[in-house]
Design a protein around this motif. Structure first.
Motif, mmCIF file in Angstrom:
data_model
loop_
_atom_site.group_PDB
_atom_site.id
_atom_site.type_symbol
_atom_site.label_atom_id
_atom_site.label_comp_id
_atom_site.label_asym_id
_atom_site.label_seq_id
_atom_site.Cartn_x
_atom_site.Cartn_y
_atom_site.Cartn_z
ATOM 1 N N VAL A 97 0.837 -1.205 0.000
ATOM 2 C CA VAL A 97 0.000 0.000 0.000
ATOM 3 C C VAL A 97 0.869 1.252 0.000
ATOM 4 O O VAL A 97 0.594 2.233 -0.718
ATOM 5 C CB VAL A 97 -0.952 -0.002 1.209
ATOM 6 C CG1 VAL A 97 -1.679 1.333 1.330
ATOM 7 C CG2 VAL A 97 -1.959 -1.139 1.085
ATOM 8 N N LEU A 98 1.928 1.256 0.784
ATOM 9 C CA LEU A 98 2.825 2.422 0.844
ATOM 10 C C LEU A 98 3.476 2.683 -0.508
ATOM 11 O O LEU A 98 3.583 3.833 -0.944
ATOM 12 C CB LEU A 98 3.887 2.203 1.915
ATOM 13 C CG LEU A 98 3.391 2.239 3.367
ATOM 14 C CD1 LEU A 98 4.503 1.821 4.322
ATOM 15 C CD2 LEU A 98 2.884 3.638 3.726
ATOM 16 N N VAL A 99 3.906 1.616 -1.181
ATOM 17 C CA VAL A 99 4.497 1.797 -2.515
ATOM 18 C C VAL A 99 3.451 2.325 -3.484
ATOM 19 O O VAL A 99 3.735 3.162 -4.347
ATOM 20 C CB VAL A 99 5.095 0.468 -3.026
ATOM 21 C CG1 VAL A 99 5.603 0.623 -4.460
ATOM 22 C CG2 VAL A 99 6.230 -0.007 -2.121
ATOM 23 N N LEU A 100 2.216 1.856 -3.344
ATOM 24 C CA LEU A 100 1.136 2.318 -4.220
ATOM 25 C C LEU A 100 0.896 3.816 -4.070
ATOM 26 O O LEU A 100 0.514 4.500 -5.032
ATOM 27 C CB LEU A 100 -0.142 1.547 -3.892
ATOM 28 C CG LEU A 100 -1.364 1.793 -4.775
ATOM 29 C CD1 LEU A 100 -1.086 1.366 -6.210
ATOM 30 C CD2 LEU A 100 -2.583 1.054 -4.225
ATOM 31 N N LEU A 101 1.143 4.357 -2.880
ATOM 32 C CA LEU A 101 0.918 5.781 -2.622
ATOM 33 C C LEU A 101 2.032 6.675 -3.150
ATOM 34 O O LEU A 101 1.900 7.905 -3.148
ATOM 35 C CB LEU A 101 0.755 6.012 -1.114
ATOM 36 C CG LEU A 101 -0.480 5.387 -0.459
ATOM 37 C CD1 LEU A 101 -0.451 5.598 1.044
ATOM 38 C CD2 LEU A 101 -1.755 5.966 -1.060
ATOM 39 N N VAL A 102 3.152 6.084 -3.566
ATOM 40 C CA VAL A 102 4.261 6.872 -4.101
ATOM 41 C C VAL A 102 3.834 7.532 -5.406
ATOM 42 O O VAL A 102 3.245 6.880 -6.278
ATOM 43 C CB VAL A 102 5.500 5.970 -4.320
ATOM 44 C CG1 VAL A 102 6.589 6.736 -5.068
ATOM 45 C CG2 VAL A 102 6.030 5.475 -2.978
ATOM 46 N N ARG A 103 4.130 8.810 -5.532
ATOM 47 C CA ARG A 103 3.708 9.565 -6.714
ATOM 48 C C ARG A 103 4.781 9.621 -7.789
ATOM 49 O O ARG A 103 4.501 9.897 -8.952
ATOM 50 C CB ARG A 103 3.324 10.985 -6.301
ATOM 51 C CG ARG A 103 2.062 11.041 -5.445
ATOM 52 C CD ARG A 103 1.909 12.359 -4.722
ATOM 53 N NE ARG A 103 1.937 13.501 -5.620
ATOM 54 C CZ ARG A 103 1.954 14.777 -5.227
ATOM 55 N NH1 ARG A 103 1.932 15.047 -3.929
ATOM 56 N NH2 ARG A 103 1.996 15.754 -6.096
ATOM 57 N N SER A 104 6.031 9.411 -7.419
ATOM 58 C CA SER A 104 7.127 9.486 -8.392
ATOM 59 C C SER A 104 7.327 8.135 -9.048
ATOM 60 O O SER A 104 7.306 7.113 -8.383
ATOM 61 C CB SER A 104 8.431 9.901 -7.706
ATOM 62 O OG SER A 104 8.281 11.131 -7.021
ATOM 63 N N GLU A 105 7.521 8.129 -10.343
ATOM 64 C CA GLU A 105 7.895 6.910 -11.067
ATOM 65 C C GLU A 105 8.967 7.314 -12.043
ATOM 66 O O GLU A 105 8.698 7.933 -13.065
ATOM 67 C CB GLU A 105 6.702 6.319 -11.799
ATOM 68 C CG GLU A 105 7.050 5.049 -12.558
ATOM 69 C CD GLU A 105 7.515 3.933 -11.642
ATOM 70 O OE1 GLU A 105 8.748 3.857 -11.387
ATOM 71 O OE2 GLU A 105 6.691 3.151 -11.176
ATOM 72 N N ARG A 106 10.222 6.979 -11.669
ATOM 73 C CA ARG A 106 11.356 7.401 -12.487
ATOM 74 C C ARG A 106 12.146 6.178 -12.916
ATOM 75 O O ARG A 106 12.176 5.202 -12.226
ATOM 76 C CB ARG A 106 12.257 8.362 -11.705
ATOM 77 C CG ARG A 106 11.517 9.563 -11.144
ATOM 78 C CD ARG A 106 12.442 10.498 -10.388
ATOM 79 N NE ARG A 106 13.508 10.958 -11.241
ATOM 80 C CZ ARG A 106 14.805 10.774 -10.996
ATOM 81 N NH1 ARG A 106 15.189 10.117 -9.950
ATOM 82 N NH2 ARG A 106 15.735 11.214 -11.807
#
Length: 416
Positions: A407-416
């Motif tokens: 869930v925490l990873v899902l909430l991450v907004r950056s995808e680089r």
């Protein structure tokens, strides 16, 4: 006159580059690192595991048992606790120091030499208090080497190759396990010889990296103040996601044997448990390489991280529910492979999200706390949640931690 890029010092290997000015196309020739450097870096990284896995898992408990007798558990706990505190502080401090000096190699070299010397001090320590003090010093010197070594990958490996790097780094831990086997072979039972073998092995794995100058990597584009805030928020989420996974791994690492022995029916042998762990590691290595490469190709890490965390949760849930050994072995295999993939990909994903190239060593040192804090949290969690011989509640709790990580990873907004 030697031409240099304004964002780099003349020797990109000696200095930690400050990438503030130039934007490069992702597939530009200057944005790929040599395969040779990736392999030698992965070998040096594996050398770090060789430097501490056989000592902490086998040789230190044996030495403390001889020195402390009936108080061996208490003194070993003290060494573990104080060593973890020293490692946490040292990793942040030396990573930050390598940022300030804009150099990595001198710190790595000094750490390598002093870690060898620290093994000598541990060998001559004869009382429990002397051993604990030597362990604290050893942790400091070891992290003098490991902190700038970790930052080196962030300096010299572009985002487009970090998935491959993740797969290579995933092979590091098995090297430590093999080293533990080597130091217990017949003819190497003498402590001085065991320490010498460990030092020779990890030095031989780290030193080749010094002979290679990595290719200069094109600098990253400037990051706005708003982007920095987003990255810091995302790094906080990833920090807790890794912490949750490391707590689960720490519990399984410490109570792996006891869990299998708690299952009803025939007693599970130590050899069976050891083979289960070994086969899981061997399967995890090619999987990490394959999925790391796939994440490079599609340019995204989050789907793989979320999938790995959920696979961990499934494996832990089955381990808590089953009462049969074959199912438990398969469930642990799923958990072990998924956790190896998660930790390898998460490590390089963190490098991509660091808000400033000028503080990589310090920031990665803060992330290293997710490796040391579970050493303190995992035993408490296990003692609290294991009821009699049943591990069901503990495994269920660890499964929830794995879901929380996803869930925490899902909430991450950056995808680089």
């Amino acid at each position: 006159m030697i031409p240099t890029h304004p964002a780099y010092c003349p020797s990109s290997w000696w200095c930690a580059p400050r990438r503030d000015h130039v934007t490069a196309e992702p597939n530009a020739p200057g944005n790929r690192q040599s395969t040779r450097f990736l392999l030698l870096y992965a070998l040096a990284y594996a050398g770090g595991f060789v430097a501490y896995v056989p000592f902490l898992t086998i040789l230190l408990p044996v030495k403390m048992a001889v020195a402390a007798g009936d108080l061996k558990v208490e003194w070993l706990a003290a060494a573990t606790l104080l060593g973890a505190i020293a490692a946490s502080i040292a990793n942040i401090a030396f990573g930050w120091a390598s940022d300030l000096t804009r150099s990595r190699r001198p710190w790595i070299a000094a750490g390598l030499a002093l870690t060898v010397a620290a093994y000598g001090l541990i060998h001559f320590a004869s009382t429990p208090a002397m051993i604990v003090a030597a362990i604290v010093g050893w942790q400091i010197t070891l992290n003098l080497m490991l902190a700038p070594l970790a930052a080196l990958a962030a300096d010299h490996v572009p985002d487009a190759q970090k998935g491959v790097l993740a797969g290579l780094l995933g092979a590091g831990q098995p090297f430590g396990s093999v080293a533990a086997i080597v130091v217990t072979l017949p003819g190497i039972e003498v402590e001085a010889v065991q320490f010498a073998v460990i030092c020779a092995m990890f030095a031989a794995m780290v030193l080749p990296l010094f002979a290679l100058h990595p290719r200069p990597i094109a600098p990253e584009p400037p990051v706005s103040a708003e982007q920095r805030l987003v990255r810091r928020r995302d790094l906080t989420l990833i920090w807790f996601a890794r912490l949750f996974v490391q707590v689960a791994c720490g519990v399984l690492f410490s109570f792996f044997l006891y869990y299998f022995q708690s299952l009803p029916g025939e007693t599970v042998s130590v050899a069976t448990v050891a083979r289960t762990g070994g086969v899981t590691m061997l399967v995890a290595i090619p999987l990490a390489l394959l999925l790391g490469r796939a994440s490079d190709r599609i340019g995204a890490r989050r789907p793989f991280l979320i999938g790995a965390a959920l696979a961990m949760a499934l494996g832990l849930g089955v381990m808590g529910a089953t009462t049969t050994v074959p199912v438990a072995i398969m469930a642990y295999g799923l958990f072990g492979c998924a956790s190896s993939i998660f930790l390898a990909l998460q490590a390089v994903y963190t490098m991509q999200l660091l808000p400033s190239p000028n503080h990589r060593g310090r920031d990665l040192g803060l992330f290293n706390l997710t490796n040391t804090l579970p050493q303190l949290l995992s035993p408490v969690l296990a003692v609290t949640l294991v009821s009699g011989r049943s591990f069901a509640t503990l495994m269920g709790t660890l499964a929830l931690l794995a879901v929380g990580s996803a869930v925490l990873v899902l909430l991450v907004r950056s995808e680089r």
